[in-house]
Enzyme design. Structure first.
Site, PDB file in Angstrom:
ATOM      1  N   ASP A  33      13.021  -5.745   5.732  1.00  0.00           N
ATOM      2  CA  ASP A  33      14.241  -5.249   5.089  1.00  0.00           C
ATOM      3  C   ASP A  33      15.432  -6.025   5.621  1.00  0.00           C
ATOM      4  O   ASP A  33      15.759  -5.928   6.803  1.00  0.00           O
ATOM      5  CB  ASP A  33      14.380  -3.748   5.361  1.00  0.00           C
ATOM      6  CG  ASP A  33      15.699  -3.173   4.868  1.00  0.00           C
ATOM      7  OD1 ASP A  33      16.310  -3.785   3.976  1.00  0.00           O
ATOM      8  OD2 ASP A  33      16.098  -2.101   5.369  1.00  0.00           O
ATOM      9  N   ASP A  37      18.655  -0.910   4.085  1.00  0.00           N
ATOM     10  CA  ASP A  37      18.552   0.286   3.247  1.00  0.00           C
ATOM     11  C   ASP A  37      17.203   0.977   3.377  1.00  0.00           C
ATOM     12  O   ASP A  37      16.912   1.944   2.680  1.00  0.00           O
ATOM     13  CB  ASP A  37      18.833  -0.052   1.781  1.00  0.00           C
ATOM     14  CG  ASP A  37      17.793  -0.974   1.154  1.00  0.00           C
ATOM     15  OD1 ASP A  37      16.897  -1.463   1.887  1.00  0.00           O
ATOM     16  OD2 ASP A  37      17.883  -1.222  -0.063  1.00  0.00           O
ATOM     17  N   ASP A  41      12.634  -6.267   1.061  1.00  0.00           N
ATOM     18  CA  ASP A  41      13.230  -6.978  -0.068  1.00  0.00           C
ATOM     19  C   ASP A  41      12.882  -8.459  -0.020  1.00  0.00           C
ATOM     20  O   ASP A  41      12.285  -8.953   0.952  1.00  0.00           O
ATOM     21  CB  ASP A  41      14.749  -6.777  -0.092  1.00  0.00           C
ATOM     22  CG  ASP A  41      15.405  -6.992   1.272  1.00  0.00           C
ATOM     23  OD1 ASP A  41      15.065  -7.978   1.939  1.00  0.00           O
ATOM     24  OD2 ASP A  41      16.247  -6.151   1.668  1.00  0.00           O
ATOM     25  N   ASP A 110       1.791 -10.863  -9.066  1.00  0.00           N
ATOM     26  CA  ASP A 110       0.928  -9.809  -9.588  1.00  0.00           C
ATOM     27  C   ASP A 110       1.195  -9.651 -11.082  1.00  0.00           C
ATOM     28  O   ASP A 110       2.359  -9.575 -11.499  1.00  0.00           O
ATOM     29  CB  ASP A 110       1.215  -8.486  -8.880  1.00  0.00           C
ATOM     30  CG  ASP A 110      -0.053  -7.788  -8.420  1.00  0.00           C
ATOM     31  OD1 ASP A 110      -0.933  -7.600  -9.275  1.00  0.00           O
ATOM     32  OD2 ASP A 110      -0.156  -7.444  -7.239  1.00  0.00           O
ATOM     33  N   ASP A 210      -3.953  -7.237 -12.163  1.00  0.00           N
ATOM     34  CA  ASP A 210      -4.271  -5.863 -11.826  1.00  0.00           C
ATOM     35  C   ASP A 210      -5.192  -5.250 -12.883  1.00  0.00           C
ATOM     36  O   ASP A 210      -4.921  -5.347 -14.088  1.00  0.00           O
ATOM     37  CB  ASP A 210      -2.961  -5.067 -11.733  1.00  0.00           C
ATOM     38  CG  ASP A 210      -3.167  -3.661 -11.258  1.00  0.00           C
ATOM     39  OD1 ASP A 210      -3.616  -3.486 -10.116  1.00  0.00           O
ATOM     40  OD2 ASP A 210      -2.865  -2.735 -12.034  1.00  0.00           O
ATOM     41  N   GLU A 264      -8.523  -8.371 -10.665  1.00  0.00           N
ATOM     42  CA  GLU A 264      -9.062  -7.160 -10.051  1.00  0.00           C
ATOM     43  C   GLU A 264      -9.928  -6.490 -11.118  1.00  0.00           C
ATOM     44  O   GLU A 264      -9.427  -6.089 -12.166  1.00  0.00           O
ATOM     45  CB  GLU A 264      -7.942  -6.229  -9.614  1.00  0.00           C
ATOM     46  CG  GLU A 264      -8.456  -4.945  -8.973  1.00  0.00           C
ATOM     47  CD  GLU A 264      -7.363  -3.916  -8.793  1.00  0.00           C
ATOM     48  OE1 GLU A 264      -7.403  -3.199  -7.774  1.00  0.00           O
ATOM     49  OE2 GLU A 264      -6.471  -3.822  -9.656  1.00  0.00           O
ATOM     50  N   HIS A 334      -3.400  -3.420  -0.509  1.00  0.00           N
ATOM     51  CA  HIS A 334      -2.431  -2.327  -0.634  1.00  0.00           C
ATOM     52  C   HIS A 334      -3.042  -1.051  -1.188  1.00  0.00           C
ATOM     53  O   HIS A 334      -2.414   0.009  -1.125  1.00  0.00           O
ATOM     54  CB  HIS A 334      -1.289  -2.777  -1.544  1.00  0.00           C
ATOM     55  CG  HIS A 334      -1.729  -3.036  -2.957  1.00  0.00           C
ATOM     56  ND1 HIS A 334      -2.498  -4.129  -3.290  1.00  0.00           N
ATOM     57  CD2 HIS A 334      -1.542  -2.331  -4.107  1.00  0.00           C
ATOM     58  CE1 HIS A 334      -2.753  -4.087  -4.593  1.00  0.00           C
ATOM     59  NE2 HIS A 334      -2.192  -3.016  -5.112  1.00  0.00           N
ATOM     60  N   ASP A 335      -4.244  -1.121  -1.741  1.00  0.00           N
ATOM     61  CA  ASP A 335      -4.885   0.044  -2.356  1.00  0.00           C
ATOM     62  C   ASP A 335      -5.887   0.747  -1.445  1.00  0.00           C
ATOM     63  O   ASP A 335      -6.519   1.723  -1.869  1.00  0.00           O
ATOM     64  CB  ASP A 335      -5.614  -0.370  -3.639  1.00  0.00           C
ATOM     65  CG  ASP A 335      -4.680  -0.478  -4.823  1.00  0.00           C
ATOM     66  OD1 ASP A 335      -3.621   0.180  -4.806  1.00  0.00           O
ATOM     67  OD2 ASP A 335      -4.989  -1.228  -5.766  1.00  0.00           O
TER      68      ASP A 335
END
Length: 567
Positions: A33, A37, A41, A110, A210, A264, A334-335
């Site tokens: 970050d 915030d 990013d 992605d 995806d 995927e 990430h899954d």
């Protein structure tokens, strides 16, 4: 660069840059970050590009940064040609692309085109039955009391939602705010291909696609087998026109670029992956090994203990069976939960087992995928309430179960969530021993909590320690880059029935590598077959300092010991 080239005629190798690459997956919301915030990013990624170059990776795979209401971590896209404002601007993205390319790395985006956000302009227009966009999604008439069929969402509940204003049902294989696109409509395909070409025009090097094998749905929407864990999966996985759509994508887009195209593919087999390769999708991310711990009857809701032999078999199929498809080698992303908490030991042997897992991913045949934080051995988070979670999958499932009376509340399934939740992989990167792990400003509240083990598990400490998980990754990445046998070599299991040792040979012409992994918290000694013994083998990498040269008849391995020998 590849030291084994002289041992094999270069013309005998079907070289592709993406085959020889190590891919590093960046989940932007949790990486770094820059503005305090609490949300990662693109400028934060730019600030850390040298870090990725120092690690030695070749490709940066960027999870979605498109405009999105963030219902499902950006996989609900409302504008494919805009950057979500929390992540920065398109100018920031341009800076990232240039920074990656200047360091001889590639940038892969992605691609999420099975569905969009319900805030996408296409879907908003489709809600008018007289609009030309109405057929861009799966709108079906029917009684408001009864969905068109019994298909379920991958996140729990029905795959259909009734729109009171439209007076019809729409299909969403995931969250209700992620309506599925109707690929039967040629205008949808035209719009998707135009968008893909636009991104290639901006200089990207490929797409990770995806759930791409879900894009074809059968007409008539027949009921699915109610006994399937995901009801309807036999109809919308490998749908009737999937190969037609992928071939068209290849002709209209992919074949025009020197690109990395990896899909995927839920439930894909090696044979089906070969068919996808013929369609232009030369890598398929399979789920064989990451679903081994799903119970046969209760699925996601019950953790199944599985033997190492099953894990070996799951990987072995993809090492040996595909004739054309190229393996995508990974343990997590990430899954899924953190790999050291799922496949290793996140307690006493966290570092040793994290190194062992890295050794596997970086010495198998195929393209290696490393998810952010795995290079320092990050672990699962100790979740204490549903309110801490942002994972649409886990939260939807728990709320559905409470509403159905199957459970009383979060506390009843807390240990399961701690093991299974996707947010385990999405907690912020722990950069240093500082407030919020150095991910954001000290007084900021990160979008997900930082793992409390950050004082010990962080990048700064790992880089300062030459014996760390980070340096083990770098050593393996360098080794893989120097030896073709670790990329292109054949895979041959050794002691396939052993319950705690995973050993295998990689061979390419006269070059040979032998890998031994003790997947156990106990010391283990194995008797090796004559064909793999070698007094001349060089110990190239080990996660224990006292490992010996040469491959002996009896190999003594410490807990979670990993060795890589080269002949």
């Amino acid at each position: 660069m590849h030291g084994d080239t002289a041992l094999v005629a270069d013309g005998d190798l079907d070289r592709r840059w993406w085959k020889e690459a190590v891919v590093y997956q960046v989940y932007p919301r949790s990486f770094a970050d820059s503005d305090g915030d609490g949300v990662g990013d693109i400028p934060g990624i730019v600030d850390r590009v040298d870090y990725l170059a120092d690690l030695g990776v070749d490709v940066v795979w960027l999870n979605p940064v498109y405009e999105s209401p963030q219902v499902d971590g950006g996989y609900d896209i409302s504008d494919y040609r805009a950057i979500h404002d929390e992540y920065g601007s398109m100018a920031d993205w341009d800076t990232l692309r240039d920074a990656v390319h200047e360091r001889d790395m590639r940038l892969v985006m992605d691609l999420v085109v099975n569905h969009t956000s319900d805030e996408h302009e296409w879907f908003r227009r489709s809600r008018d039955p007289d609009s030309e966009y109405h057929d861009w999604y799966h709108w079906v008439e029917g009684s408001r009391e009864e969905p068109p069929n019994n298909w379920t969402s991958g996140f729990g509940g029905s795959a259909w939602s009734y729109d009171e204003e439209v007076g019809k049902w729409y299909l969403h294989l995931f969250d209700e705010r992620q309506p599925d696109l109707n690929w039967r409509n040629p205008d949808v395909r035209e719009a998707v291909f135009d968008m893909m070409n636009w991104w290639f025009g901006k200089g990207i090097d490929g797409f990770r696609m995806d759930v791409v094998n879900l894009i074809s749905k059968p007409e008539g929407y027949p009921d699915g087998d109610p006994d399937e864990g995901w009801v309807g999966v036999e109809h919308f996985t490998e749908g009737p026109r999937i190969h037609e759509y992928l071939r068209e994508m290849d002709e209209r887009v992919l074949s025009n670029y020197d690109t990395m195209a990896v899909g995927e593919c839920i439930g894909v087999t090696p044979d089906e992956a070969d068919r996808y390769a013929e369609d232009g999708l030369e890598m398929a991310i399979n789920f064989d090994h990451v679903t081994l711990d799903f119970d046969e009857e209760e699925g996601w809701w019950k953790v199944r203990e599985f033997p190492l032999t099953e894990l070996k078999e799951a990987f072995g199929r993809w090492q040996t069976e595909p004739e054309r498809a190229w393996p995508a080698v990974y343990l997590g992303n990430h899954d899924w939960p953190r790999i050291v908490s799922r496949f290793g030991d996140d307690g006493e042997f966290r570092e040793e087992s994290a190194k062992l897992l890295a050794t596997l991913v970086l010495t198998l045949r195929g393209t290696s995928f490393v998810f952010q934080g795995d290079e320092i051995g990050m672990t699962n988070y100790p979740w204490n309430s549903l309110e801490e979670l942002r994972d649409a999958d886990a939260t939807n499932r728990v709320r559905e179960a409470v509403a159905a009376g199957d459970i009383e509340g979060f506390e009843e399934v807390k240990e399961l969530i701690r093991y299974r939740c996707r947010d385990n992989a999405r907690t912020p990167i722990q950069w240093r021993d500082a407030p919020q792990g150095g991910f954001t400003a000290p007084d900021a509240e990160p979008w997900l909590p930082v793992n409390p083990d950050y004082p010990e598990v962080n990048v700064a400490a790992a880089r300062a320690d030459p014996d760390s998980v980070w340096h083990h990754h770098r050593e393996l990445i360098d080794l893989r880059g120097e030896h073709d046998v670790l990329v292109y070599g054949d895979y041959e299991p050794v002691l396939p029935g052993h319950e705690s040792v995973w050993a295998y040979e990689r061979t390419l012409g006269e070059a040979r590598a032998f890998v031994a992994l003790n997947w156990s918290a106990e010391p283990t000694t194995v008797q090796l077959p004559r064909r793999v013994r070698s007094d001349d083998a060089t110990l190239a990498v080990s996660n224990y300092p006292d490992a010996t040269e040469g491959v002996p008849e009896r190999l003594e391995l410490a807990p979670y010991e990993a060795r890589v020998y080269l002949d």
